[in-house]
Design a protein around this motif. Structure first.
Motif, PDB file in Angstrom:
ATOM      1  N   ASP A  37       0.767  -1.083  -0.128  1.00 31.34           N
ATOM      2  CA  ASP A  37      -0.109   0.150  -0.142  1.00 31.34           C
ATOM      3  C   ASP A  37       0.778   1.186  -0.212  1.00 31.34           C
ATOM      4  N   THR A  38       1.958   1.227   0.871  1.00 28.79           N
ATOM      5  CA  THR A  38       2.920   2.472   0.694  1.00 28.79           C
ATOM      6  C   THR A  38       3.456   2.512  -0.627  1.00 28.79           C
ATOM      7  N   VAL A  39       3.781   1.562  -1.176  1.00 29.50           N
ATOM      8  CA  VAL A  39       4.378   1.471  -2.687  1.00 29.50           C
ATOM      9  C   VAL A  39       3.666   2.304  -3.742  1.00 29.50           C
ATOM     10  N   GLN A  40       2.333   1.704  -3.522  1.00 30.31           N
ATOM     11  CA  GLN A  40       1.186   2.103  -4.544  1.00 30.31           C
ATOM     12  C   GLN A  40       0.856   3.606  -4.229  1.00 30.31           C
ATOM     13  N   LYS A  41       0.947   4.048  -3.083  1.00 31.01           N
ATOM     14  CA  LYS A  41       0.676   5.291  -2.717  1.00 31.01           C
ATOM     15  C   LYS A  41       2.060   6.381  -3.214  1.00 31.01           C
ATOM     16  N   CYS A  42       2.965   5.899  -2.879  1.00 27.69           N
ATOM     17  CA  CYS A  42       4.391   6.766  -3.321  1.00 27.69           C
ATOM     18  C   CYS A  42       4.284   6.743  -4.901  1.00 27.69           C
ATOM     19  N   ALA A  43       3.917   5.633  -5.642  1.00 25.29           N
ATOM     20  CA  ALA A  43       3.955   5.670  -7.246  1.00 25.29           C
ATOM     21  C   ALA A  43       2.823   6.585  -7.367  1.00 25.29           C
ATOM     22  N   TYR A  44       1.668   6.693  -6.993  1.00 25.17           N
ATOM     23  CA  TYR A  44       0.596   7.660  -7.133  1.00 25.17           C
ATOM     24  C   TYR A  44       1.105   9.116  -6.973  1.00 25.17           C
ATOM     25  N   MET A  45       1.733   9.318  -6.006  1.00 23.95           N
ATOM     26  CA  MET A  45       2.258  10.575  -5.583  1.00 23.95           C
ATOM     27  C   MET A  45       3.117  11.073  -6.447  1.00 23.95           C
ATOM     28  N   TYR A  46       4.229  10.280  -6.931  1.00 21.05           N
ATOM     29  CA  TYR A  46       5.065  10.679  -7.931  1.00 21.05           C
ATOM     30  C   TYR A  46       4.755  10.819  -9.355  1.00 21.05           C
ATOM     31  N   PHE A  47       3.798  10.246  -9.962  1.00 18.49           N
ATOM     32  CA  PHE A  47       3.292  10.141 -11.165  1.00 18.49           C
ATOM     33  C   PHE A  47       2.154  11.250 -11.167  1.00 18.49           C
ATOM     34  N   THR A  48       1.797  11.592 -10.196  1.00 24.59           N
ATOM     35  CA  THR A  48       0.452  12.691 -10.153  1.00 24.59           C
ATOM     36  C   THR A  48       1.592  13.854 -10.180  1.00 24.59           C
ATOM     37  N   GLN A  49       2.603  14.060  -9.564  1.00 24.79           N
ATOM     38  CA  GLN A  49       3.192  15.316  -9.456  1.00 24.79           C
ATOM     39  C   GLN A  49       4.240  15.507 -10.843  1.00 24.79           C
ATOM     40  N   ASN A  50       4.522  14.245 -11.458  1.00 23.17           N
ATOM     41  CA  ASN A  50       5.556  14.299 -12.449  1.00 23.17           C
ATOM     42  C   ASN A  50       4.923  13.244 -13.549  1.00 23.17           C
ATOM     43  N   PRO A  51       4.008  13.626 -14.104  1.00 26.54           N
ATOM     44  CA  PRO A  51       3.347  12.514 -15.038  1.00 26.54           C
ATOM     45  C   PRO A  51       4.306  12.386 -16.200  1.00 26.54           C
ATOM     46  N   TRP A  52       4.135  11.005 -16.607  1.00 26.56           N
ATOM     47  CA  TRP A  52       5.048  10.778 -17.842  1.00 26.56           C
ATOM     48  C   TRP A  52       4.318  11.271 -19.102  1.00 26.56           C
ATOM     49  N   THR A  53       5.276  11.640 -20.066  1.00 25.38           N
ATOM     50  CA  THR A  53       4.958  12.211 -21.335  1.00 25.38           C
ATOM     51  C   THR A  53       4.998  11.032 -22.520  1.00 25.38           C
ATOM     52  N   ASP A  54       4.022  10.815 -22.952  1.00 30.96           N
ATOM     53  CA  ASP A  54       4.047   9.688 -24.054  1.00 30.96           C
ATOM     54  C   ASP A  54       4.753  10.209 -25.343  1.00 30.96           C
ATOM     55  N   ASN A  55       4.762   9.235 -26.315  1.00 29.99           N
ATOM     56  CA  ASN A  55       5.361   9.390 -27.491  1.00 29.99           C
ATOM     57  C   ASN A  55       4.731  10.660 -28.408  1.00 29.99           C
ATOM     58  N   ASN A  56       3.461  10.573 -28.228  1.00 32.30           N
ATOM     59  CA  ASN A  56       2.634  11.971 -28.550  1.00 32.30           C
ATOM     60  C   ASN A  56       2.601  13.198 -28.171  1.00 32.30           C
ATOM     61  N   GLY A  57       3.601  13.262 -26.969  1.00 34.14           N
ATOM     62  CA  GLY A  57       3.635  14.433 -26.097  1.00 34.14           C
ATOM     63  C   GLY A  57       2.633  14.714 -25.076  1.00 34.14           C
ATOM     64  N   LYS A  58       1.900  13.616 -25.057  1.00 33.60           N
ATOM     65  CA  LYS A  58       0.675  13.932 -24.057  1.00 33.60           C
ATOM     66  C   LYS A  58       0.908  13.481 -22.599  1.00 33.60           C
ATOM     67  N   HIS A  59       0.541  13.995 -21.563  1.00 28.10           N
ATOM     68  CA  HIS A  59       0.830  13.492 -20.078  1.00 28.10           C
ATOM     69  C   HIS A  59      -0.029  12.588 -19.832  1.00 28.10           C
ATOM     70  N   VAL A  60       0.355  11.585 -19.041  1.00 25.48           N
ATOM     71  CA  VAL A  60      -0.344  10.280 -18.722  1.00 25.48           C
ATOM     72  C   VAL A  60      -0.976  10.453 -17.364  1.00 25.48           C
ATOM     73  N   THR A  61      -2.229  10.670 -17.333  1.00 27.87           N
ATOM     74  CA  THR A  61      -2.928  10.647 -15.876  1.00 27.87           C
ATOM     75  C   THR A  61      -3.082   9.394 -15.411  1.00 27.87           C
ATOM     76  N   VAL A  62      -2.893   9.210 -14.088  1.00 27.41           N
ATOM     77  CA  VAL A  62      -2.485   7.807 -13.536  1.00 27.41           C
ATOM     78  C   VAL A  62      -3.959   7.920 -12.299  1.00 27.41           C
ATOM     79  N   LYS A  63      -4.452   6.876 -11.772  1.00 31.01           N
ATOM     80  CA  LYS A  63      -5.343   6.870 -10.791  1.00 31.01           C
ATOM     81  C   LYS A  63      -4.971   5.802  -9.880  1.00 31.01           C
ATOM     82  N   GLU A  64      -5.643   5.752  -8.508  1.00 31.13           N
ATOM     83  CA  GLU A  64      -5.032   4.856  -7.666  1.00 31.13           C
ATOM     84  C   GLU A  64      -5.286   3.352  -8.189  1.00 31.13           C
ATOM     85  N   LEU A  65      -4.391   2.424  -7.908  1.00 33.22           N
ATOM     86  CA  LEU A  65      -4.712   1.304  -8.563  1.00 33.22           C
ATOM     87  C   LEU A  65      -5.935   0.306  -7.706  1.00 33.22           C
ATOM     88  N   THR A  66      -6.467  -0.429  -8.489  1.00 39.67           N
ATOM     89  CA  THR A  66      -7.386  -1.155  -8.069  1.00 39.67           C
ATOM     90  C   THR A  66      -6.989  -2.401  -7.639  1.00 39.67           C
TER      91      THR A  66
END
Length: 221
Positions: A79-108
């Motif tokens: 749960d800590t790993v998941q929350k940290c990943a959500y925190m990181y990628f919310t603040q630093n979204p990955w940019t795909d090959n089309n230049g679009k920011h990837v929006t992440v949601k909390e894992l199910t």
């Protein structure tokens, strides 16, 4: 003869999951959110190995197992790993090959293998069967897409099956010998600075967000 057991940071499949999550490809994951990862940064593992060599340098024959872990002294749950990943990628979204920011949601979290198989059946296998029927009607015009989709599903099932013993395991690993080794090293202040490997000082949220995931993005993405 000296022997040791070691752990290298988070598990490799853990890095694969973080990468898939950051790129928006991973929406759910089978496992108990309270399961404890036996994780240790790699530099501490190396330090423990060096300290072991020094501690046994004058012994002609000995057999001691040193488990370099954190599951007892400084537990890290999923749960800590998941929350940290959500925190990181919310603040630093990955940019795909089309230049679009990837929006992440909390894992199910799928908390049992039965729920995982239900999810795979409803969201992947049934659509695949329907798409195969469409492919037949369309004179197999979508053979390539069908094969790729089926290959992806089979890969996911194999990976989960391979890691099933670890996804729901309640095991904790005894590091009493390693703790004794740490106490022996603390006898010398210089050796303690050189061979530091006490996982109790790790702030897991800070480490995962600012060291582990940021390094994974920089060198692996």
């Amino acid at each position: 003869m000296e022997r040791y057991l070691d752990k290298d940071k988070l598990t490799p499949w853990g890095d694969i999951l973080i990468a898939g999550y950051g790129k928006g490809r991973l929406k759910c994951f089978p496992g108990d959110p309270e399961i404890v990862h036996d994780a240790v940064p790699a530099d501490m593992v190396v330090n423990a190995m060096l300290a072991t060599i020094v501690a046994h340098a004058n012994q002609t024959s000995s057999e001691t197992i040193y488990h370099v872990g954190s599951s007892v002294t400084n537990p890290l749950n999923f749960d800590t790993v998941q929350k940290c990943a959500y925190m990181y990628f919310t603040q630093n979204p990955w940019t795909d090959n089309n230049g679009k920011h990837v929006t992440v949601k909390e894992l199910t979290m799928l908390k049992s293998m039965a729920s995982f198989h239900r999810h795979i059946t409803l969201h992947y296998l049934l659509p695949l069967h329907l798409f195969k029927l469409v492919n037949i009607i369309c004179c197999r015009a979508f053979d390539g897409i069908c094969k790729n989709f089926e290959r992806m599903i089979n890969m996911i099932q194999r990976v989960v099956k391979l890691n099933e013993p670890y996804l729901f395991s309640k095991s904790l690993f005894d590091d009493t010998n390693t703790e004794n080794l740490r106490n022996a090293v603390q006898g010398s202040e210089n050796d303690l600075n050189i061979f530091f490997f006490d996982p109790r000082i790790i702030d897991w949220e800070d480490y995962i967000v600012h060291t582990h995931i940021s390094g994974l993005v920089k060198y692996e993405f």
